[in-house]
Design an enzyme around this catalytic site. Structure first.
Site, PDB file in Angstrom:
ATOM      1  CG  ASP A  32     -11.923   8.916 -34.529  1.00 40.98           C
ATOM      2  OD1 ASP A  32     -10.898   8.164 -35.053  1.00 40.98           O
ATOM      3  OD2 ASP A  32     -12.259  10.101 -35.016  1.00 40.98           O
ATOM      4  CG  ASP A  49     -11.038  -0.499 -37.894  1.00 39.66           C
ATOM      5  OD1 ASP A  49     -11.567   0.169 -38.840  1.00 39.66           O
ATOM      6  OD2 ASP A  49     -10.382  -1.456 -37.939  1.00 39.66           O
ATOM      7  N   GLY A  71     -13.555   8.175 -41.374  1.00 40.79           N
ATOM      8  CA  GLY A  71     -12.969   7.678 -42.638  1.00 40.79           C
ATOM      9  C   GLY A  71     -11.570   8.554 -42.889  1.00 40.79           C
ATOM     10  CB  SER A 109     -15.081  15.574 -50.088  1.00 43.23           C
ATOM     11  OG  SER A 109     -14.167  16.391 -50.524  1.00 43.23           O
ATOM     12  CG  ASN A 110     -14.012  20.501 -52.268  1.00 45.12           C
ATOM     13  OD1 ASN A 110     -13.206  20.485 -53.159  1.00 45.12           O
ATOM     14  ND2 ASN A 110     -13.770  20.398 -50.945  1.00 45.12           N
ATOM     15  CG  HIS A 111     -11.418  17.188 -52.936  1.00 46.91           C
ATOM     16  ND1 HIS A 111     -10.692  17.972 -53.870  1.00 46.91           N
ATOM     17  CD2 HIS A 111     -11.357  17.625 -51.736  1.00 46.91           C
ATOM     18  CE1 HIS A 111     -10.167  18.896 -53.098  1.00 46.91           C
ATOM     19  NE2 HIS A 111     -10.597  18.482 -51.707  1.00 46.91           N
ATOM     20  CE1 TYR A 134     -11.565  12.656 -48.402  1.00 49.24           C
ATOM     21  CE2 TYR A 134     -11.591  14.476 -49.906  1.00 49.24           C
ATOM     22  CZ  TYR A 134     -11.765  13.912 -48.885  1.00 49.24           C
ATOM     23  OH  TYR A 134     -12.736  14.496 -47.751  1.00 49.24           O
ATOM     24  CE  LYS A 138     -15.187  11.769 -47.835  1.00 49.79           C
ATOM     25  NZ  LYS A 138     -15.772  11.523 -46.570  1.00 49.79           N
TER      26      LYS A 138
HETATM   27  C1  15L Z   1     -11.510  17.886 -48.209  1.00 45.86           C
HETATM   28  O1  15L Z   1     -12.561  17.145 -48.507  1.00 45.86           O
HETATM   29  C2  15L Z   1     -10.641  17.495 -47.060  1.00 45.86           C
HETATM   30  O2  15L Z   1     -11.314  16.609 -46.097  1.00 45.86           O
HETATM   31  C3  15L Z   1      -9.955  18.781 -46.306  1.00 45.86           C
HETATM   32  O3  15L Z   1      -8.789  18.152 -45.679  1.00 45.86           O
HETATM   33  C4  15L Z   1      -9.711  19.810 -47.242  1.00 45.86           C
HETATM   34  O4  15L Z   1      -8.576  19.299 -48.112  1.00 45.86           O
HETATM   35  C5  15L Z   1     -10.823  20.251 -48.297  1.00 45.86           C
HETATM   36  O5  15L Z   1     -11.536  19.130 -48.787  1.00 45.86           O
HETATM   37  C6  15L Z   1     -10.222  21.313 -49.142  1.00 45.86           C
HETATM   38  O6  15L Z   1     -10.796  21.048 -50.648  1.00 45.86           O
HETATM   39  O7  15L Z   1      -9.932  22.282 -49.006  1.00 45.86           O
END
Ligand code: 15L
Length: 267
Positions: A32, A49, A71, A109-111, A134, A138
């Protein structure tokens, strides 16, 4: 897999994984930018880093596998996302390739798909629909992973992680909760399964209210133990205390979708 490097060791997920992956591989190097709290005497830590290629190069030398949790983990200004999640992620894949690292497990991530409506059930082959800068980063990481898998034969697993916590903390998380032990199981599939080439799995437990078809992960032996339904009453009680977010409630990404939203500005 003899030597594994795990980035993002000081974050919430990294901290949980330090306990859950302990002893799973002969050598695990935790990394980290900052020193994790409570590092045990038998844990190896190398600061790095990720935006600095020379530091990443040193970190990954001699590794067989990398688990990339490092990240910036929520929405942020473009400069931050760019440095941590675009440059940092690219550096990690490029240095891994040059060092001959065989496998990477990438924490997506789901995002990356947050703008799918909650009424849709989606698999892993859908077009990305990021809900934030964000989420874009991803989707970028998944694309870079596909490139290194297809062009350079790296074995890459992208985990579209929902929400890692001890229990689902609100209504949305009843659909996307990921029990930490289930995440550890997915990581180990990515590092160990002989048939991994390039795979995308949803990082979700066995949630009755899921929006995701996670049959690809199941095909690789994933058997989630967590069941969000067991916590339904407490998650809904917690939801009652949150401010209403009707727009966020339409989409899988929730408040990541409603933040800065002005799609109707020209109507
Ligand atoms: C993510 O990708 C984040 O890293 C986490 O902090 C939450 O926000 C999560 O999604 C979420 O969707 O709950």
């Amino acid at each position: 897999m003899k030597r594994i490097v795990v980035t993002g060791a000081a974050g919430d997920i990294g901290t949980r994984m330090r306990k859950l992956l302990k002893g799973a591989y002969p050598e695990i190097v935790w990394s980290d930018v900052r020193m994790p709290a409570g590092l045990a005497g038998d844990e190896t830590f190398i600061p790095a880093d990720l935006a600095d290629y020379a530091q990443v190069e040193k970190l990954v030398a001699g590794a067989n596998g990398i688990v990339h949790f490092g990240g910036f983990s929520v929405e942020g200004p473009w400069e931050t996302i760019h440095r941590s999640n675009i440059v940092g992620c690219y550096n990690m894949f490029e240095a891994a390739y040059r060092a001959g690292v065989e496998r990477v497990v990438f924490a997506s991530s789901n995002h990356a798909v947050g703008f799918y409506p909650r009424s849709a059930r989606i698999g892993t082959a859908v077009t990305v629909r990021p809900d934030s800068r964000y989420g874009v980063s991803k989707a970028f990481g998944e694309a870079v992973g596909a490139l290194y898998a297809d062009k350079h034969g790296m074995r890459v697993t992208c985990l579209r992680i929902g929400n890692v916590a001890d229990a689902p903390v609100d209504e949305r998380r009843l659909s996307i909760w990921l029990k930490p032990e289930d995440l550890a199981q997915l990581v180990r599939i990515g590092l160990d399964h002989p048939d991994i080439r390039f795979e995308v799995f949803y990082g979700a437990s066995d949630n009755a209210a899921s929006w995701w078809d996670n049959s690809n992960a199941r095909r690789f032996g994933y058997r989630p133990q967590g069941r969000a339904e067991d916590f339904r009453a407490q998650a809904l009680a917690a939801q009652q205390k949150l401010p209403p977010d009707p727009l966020g409630a339409r989409y899988q990404g929730g408040s990541f979708c409603s933040a800065e939203y002005d799609a109707d500005r020209n109507s």
